[in-house]
Write an enzyme that holds these catalytic residues in place. Structure first.
Site, PDB file in Angstrom:
ATOM      1  N   HIS A 127      46.021 113.431  13.723  1.00 24.87           N
ATOM      2  CA  HIS A 127      46.459 113.397  12.327  1.00 24.87           C
ATOM      3  C   HIS A 127      45.519 114.092  11.353  1.00 24.87           C
ATOM      4  O   HIS A 127      45.837 114.234  10.179  1.00 24.87           O
ATOM      5  CB  HIS A 127      46.662 111.954  11.856  1.00 24.87           C
ATOM      6  CG  HIS A 127      45.381 111.234  11.576  1.00 24.87           C
ATOM      7  ND1 HIS A 127      44.615 110.677  12.560  1.00 24.87           N
ATOM      8  CD2 HIS A 127      44.715 111.010  10.418  1.00 24.87           C
ATOM      9  CE1 HIS A 127      43.541 110.123  12.023  1.00 24.87           C
ATOM     10  NE2 HIS A 127      43.566 110.307  10.731  1.00 24.87           N
TER      11      HIS A 127
HETATM   12  C1  UD1 Z   1      44.570 109.498   5.336  1.00 25.52           C
HETATM   13  C2  UD1 Z   1      43.080 109.753   5.087  1.00 25.52           C
HETATM   14  C3  UD1 Z   1      42.354 109.978   6.408  1.00 25.52           C
HETATM   15  C4  UD1 Z   1      42.623 108.845   7.374  1.00 25.52           C
HETATM   16  C5  UD1 Z   1      44.122 108.630   7.517  1.00 25.52           C
HETATM   17  C6  UD1 Z   1      44.346 107.392   8.358  1.00 25.52           C
HETATM   18  C7  UD1 Z   1      42.557 110.884   2.980  1.00 25.52           C
HETATM   19  C8  UD1 Z   1      42.100 112.149   2.374  1.00 25.52           C
HETATM   20  N1  UD1 Z   1      42.874 110.944   4.278  1.00 25.52           N
HETATM   21  O1  UD1 Z   1      45.100 110.693   5.885  1.00 25.52           O
HETATM   22  O2  UD1 Z   1      40.973 110.043   6.165  1.00 25.52           O
HETATM   23  O3  UD1 Z   1      42.080 109.188   8.618  1.00 25.52           O
HETATM   24  O4  UD1 Z   1      44.706 108.423   6.225  1.00 25.52           O
HETATM   25  O5  UD1 Z   1      45.591 107.383   8.941  1.00 25.52           O
HETATM   26  O6  UD1 Z   1      42.634 109.867   2.320  1.00 25.52           O
HETATM   27  N2  UD1 Z   1      52.824 109.644   5.114  1.00 25.52           N
HETATM   28  C9  UD1 Z   1      54.056 109.057   5.342  1.00 25.52           C
HETATM   29  N3  UD1 Z   1      54.073 107.703   5.512  1.00 25.52           N
HETATM   30  C10 UD1 Z   1      52.953 106.940   5.446  1.00 25.52           C
HETATM   31  C11 UD1 Z   1      51.725 107.562   5.214  1.00 25.52           C
HETATM   32  C12 UD1 Z   1      51.677 108.925   5.050  1.00 25.52           C
HETATM   33  O7  UD1 Z   1      55.078 109.714   5.405  1.00 25.52           O
HETATM   34  O8  UD1 Z   1      53.043 105.707   5.581  1.00 25.52           O
HETATM   35  C13 UD1 Z   1      52.786 111.094   4.849  1.00 25.52           C
HETATM   36  C14 UD1 Z   1      52.478 111.342   3.358  1.00 25.52           C
HETATM   37  O9  UD1 Z   1      53.628 111.331   2.586  1.00 25.52           O
HETATM   38  C15 UD1 Z   1      51.815 112.689   3.404  1.00 25.52           C
HETATM   39  C16 UD1 Z   1      51.123 112.704   4.776  1.00 25.52           C
HETATM   40  O10 UD1 Z   1      51.710 111.692   5.556  1.00 25.52           O
HETATM   41  O11 UD1 Z   1      52.776 113.693   3.361  1.00 25.52           O
HETATM   42  C17 UD1 Z   1      49.641 112.506   4.657  1.00 25.52           C
HETATM   43  O12 UD1 Z   1      49.354 111.243   4.061  1.00 25.52           O
HETATM   44  P1  UD1 Z   1      47.962 111.029   3.262  1.00 25.52           P
HETATM   45  O13 UD1 Z   1      47.844 109.613   2.874  1.00 25.52           O
HETATM   46  O14 UD1 Z   1      47.814 112.058   2.209  1.00 25.52           O
HETATM   47  O15 UD1 Z   1      46.847 111.396   4.322  1.00 25.52           O
HETATM   48  P2  UD1 Z   1      46.650 110.986   5.853  1.00 25.52           P
HETATM   49  O16 UD1 Z   1      46.819 112.199   6.697  1.00 25.52           O
HETATM   50  O17 UD1 Z   1      47.459 109.791   6.181  1.00 25.52           O
HETATM   51  N1  UDP Z   2      46.200 102.802  14.984  1.00 28.27           N
HETATM   52  C1  UDP Z   2      47.291 101.978  15.167  1.00 28.27           C
HETATM   53  N2  UDP Z   2      48.491 102.543  15.478  1.00 28.27           N
HETATM   54  C2  UDP Z   2      48.640 103.880  15.644  1.00 28.27           C
HETATM   55  C3  UDP Z   2      47.513 104.716  15.471  1.00 28.27           C
HETATM   56  C4  UDP Z   2      46.297 104.139  15.128  1.00 28.27           C
HETATM   57  O1  UDP Z   2      47.184 100.754  15.036  1.00 28.27           O
HETATM   58  O2  UDP Z   2      49.767 104.330  15.922  1.00 28.27           O
HETATM   59  C5  UDP Z   2      44.914 102.196  14.625  1.00 28.27           C
HETATM   60  C6  UDP Z   2      43.769 102.529  15.547  1.00 28.27           C
HETATM   61  O3  UDP Z   2      43.776 101.684  16.651  1.00 28.27           O
HETATM   62  C7  UDP Z   2      42.564 102.337  14.646  1.00 28.27           C
HETATM   63  C8  UDP Z   2      43.080 102.786  13.313  1.00 28.27           C
HETATM   64  O4  UDP Z   2      44.506 102.732  13.384  1.00 28.27           O
HETATM   65  O5  UDP Z   2      42.229 100.966  14.554  1.00 28.27           O
HETATM   66  C9  UDP Z   2      42.600 104.187  13.084  1.00 28.27           C
HETATM   67  O6  UDP Z   2      43.308 104.736  12.077  1.00 28.27           O
HETATM   68  P1  UDP Z   2      43.610 106.284  11.947  1.00 28.27           P
HETATM   69  O7  UDP Z   2      43.505 106.960  13.252  1.00 28.27           O
HETATM   70  O8  UDP Z   2      44.876 106.365  11.209  1.00 28.27           O
HETATM   71  O9  UDP Z   2      42.450 106.739  10.939  1.00 28.27           O
HETATM   72  P2  UDP Z   2      40.907 107.108  11.090  1.00 28.27           P
HETATM   73  O10 UDP Z   2      40.214 106.046  11.862  1.00 28.27           O
HETATM   74  O11 UDP Z   2      40.833 108.455  11.724  1.00 28.27           O
HETATM   75  O12 UDP Z   2      40.454 107.204   9.664  1.00 28.27           O
END
Ligand code: UD1
Ligand code: UDP
Length: 360
Positions: A208
């Site tokens: 991601h």
């Molecule tokens: C964010 C964090 C990242 C973290 C990740 C955990 C920032 C800059 N990034 O990245 O550090 O590792 O969360 O998962 O804060 N989206 C959906 N549904 C959701 C969530 C997101 O559709 O429930 C879509 C959003 O609309 C957007 C994209 O995913 O288009 C990215 O979401 P965003 O929250 O901006 O960043 P992440 O990649 O989730």
């Molecule tokens: N995780 C989860 N379901 C998923 C993917 C990740 O429960 O489908 C959990 C994972 O086990 C960990 C946390 O989400 O505890 C990590 O989050 P993510 O990878 O979204 O973000 P990051 O740690 O890179 O910021």
């Protein structure tokens, strides 16, 4: 009334907050939870509140799906209003997301002390939004709770001994969470049966990070590596919505069916039963280790250097050939997972007790 105000917004923060919320309850420390809304799909947010019994957020600010500046700015503005109403003794923020920085920024400008859980991590790559968020959050925090000795070292090297801030190492709350839910997950999760994962070896993957999803060459190299590995392993890829959207519009055709994001209990059972992990997630790199699995890290650098230095995890970037050769190599590894770089599994209780003693 004296209280702690906690900011959460993204999936890993719900998981980390579950440990500290439990500890605050145990010590009788009132906590108000604010969800920025950054993650909003039921399987990216609500599922964690339900299954991990995290107190329901008192506020959901509903801010998501915006560019970095707009997201952080709107969150800061909305959090400021909540802080003016709630007047907490301190604000707790986790990790390195836009929600983390917004919470810290709103609080420090109102002279409310910030406690940063997961402080001191560095990738030394300023092209990562997370690196910017964590450096800035650390600098304006009063209490910096480091998850590892390396994180403490990073802060010392940046001169934190000279700043009016307390740096402490009590361990990683994610280790607490893994220990706490391990036995509960085995009873509650049905994921192995649902996907007939009992017999055949499977690889657990997540992707991601912006550096992978937003670079078409990197994303296709990673997905092509998974397509090749699909000849040997079942591929279990719970797909972040960010990555799904990009693959559906422009990605290569997959030779396996990705899953929707799963809850934490399912993730724990997948970790316990997989052959190994391929991920660009920060949290999953460590959870692989907690559950005794080697991990290929689809990044060019990592904040969790202890695990690469100890030889449990391997940086593979987005290099298909390296992924395939390392997959072969780690399937032969048989090292015991005895190292303990992330504390004793009681970090949350120690952090909560420390904050209580400092603030109340
Ligand atoms: C964010 C964090 C990242 C973290 C990740 C955990 C920032 C800059 N990034 O990245 O550090 O590792 O969360 O998962 O804060 N989206 C959906 N549904 C959701 C969530 C997101 O559709 O429930 C879509 C959003 O609309 C957007 C994209 O995913 O288009 C990215 O979401 P965003 O929250 O901006 O960043 P992440 O990649 O989730
Ligand atoms: N995780 C989860 N379901 C998923 C993917 C990740 O429960 O489908 C959990 C994972 O086990 C960990 C946390 O989400 O505890 C990590 O989050 P993510 O990878 O979204 O973000 P990051 O740690 O890179 O910021």
């Amino acid at each position: 009334m004296q209280k702690i105000l906690t900011i959460v917004g993204a999936r890993p923060q719900f998981i980390k907050a579950s440990a500290l919320s439990r500890a605050f309850q145990q010590l009788g420390v009132p906590e108000v939870l604010v969800h920025t809304g950054q993650h909003f799909d039921a399987n990216m947010a609500e599922i964690f509140f339900r299954e991990m019994e995290i107190p329901w957020p008192a506020y959901n600010l509903g801010i998501h799906s915006l560019p970095h500046g707009a997201m952080t700015g709107r969150m800061t503005e909305a959090i400021e209003q909540v802080l003016l109403t709630e007047k907490p003794s301190a604000v707790v923020v986790y990790g390195d997301t836009n929600s983390t920085l917004a919470g810290a920024l709103a609080a420090v400008k109102l002279h409310i002390p910030v406690a940063h859980v997961e402080a001191g991590l560095r990738s030394f790559n300023l092209r990562m939004p997370e690196e910017i968020n964590r450096i800035l959050t650390d600098r304006i925090s009063s209490f910096l709770f480091c998850p590892s000795a390396n994180a403490v070292k990073n802060l010392k090297e940046e001169g934190f001994d000279h700043f009016p801030a307390r740096v402490a190492f009590f361990g990683d709350v994610m280790f607490d969470v893994a220990l706490h839910y391990s036995q509960i997950a085995v009873r509650k999760s049905k994921i192995l049966a649902q996907h007939q994962l009992g017999g055949s070896p499977f690889l657990l993957a997540t992707l991601h990070r912006q550096e992978n999803t937003d670079d078409p060459a990197r994303l296709s190299a990673l997905l092509e590596a998974l397509n090749s590995l699909a000849a040997t392993y079942r591929i279990v890829l719970p797909l972040h919505p960010r990555t799904r959207k990009i693959i559906e519009s422009a990605g290569p055709k997959l030779k396996f069916e990705p899953l929707e994001p799963v809850g934490y209990f399912d993730m724990v059972e997948l970790l316990k039963n997989c052959s190994f992990v391929l991920t660009d997630s920060g949290g999953l790199q460590k959870e692989a280790f907690f559950f005794g699995k080697n991990c290929l890290v689809a990044r060019d650098e990592t904040e969790w250097t202890e695990l690469t230095e100890l030889g449990y995890n391997f940086l593979v970037g987005a290099d298909k050939n390296r992924i395939l050769s390392k997959s072969e190599e780690i399937s032969q590894l048989n090292r015991p997972f005895t190292a303990k770089p992330f504390g004793d599994g009681d970090a949350a209780l120690k952090i909560a007790a420390f904050l209580k003693q400092q603030l109340f």
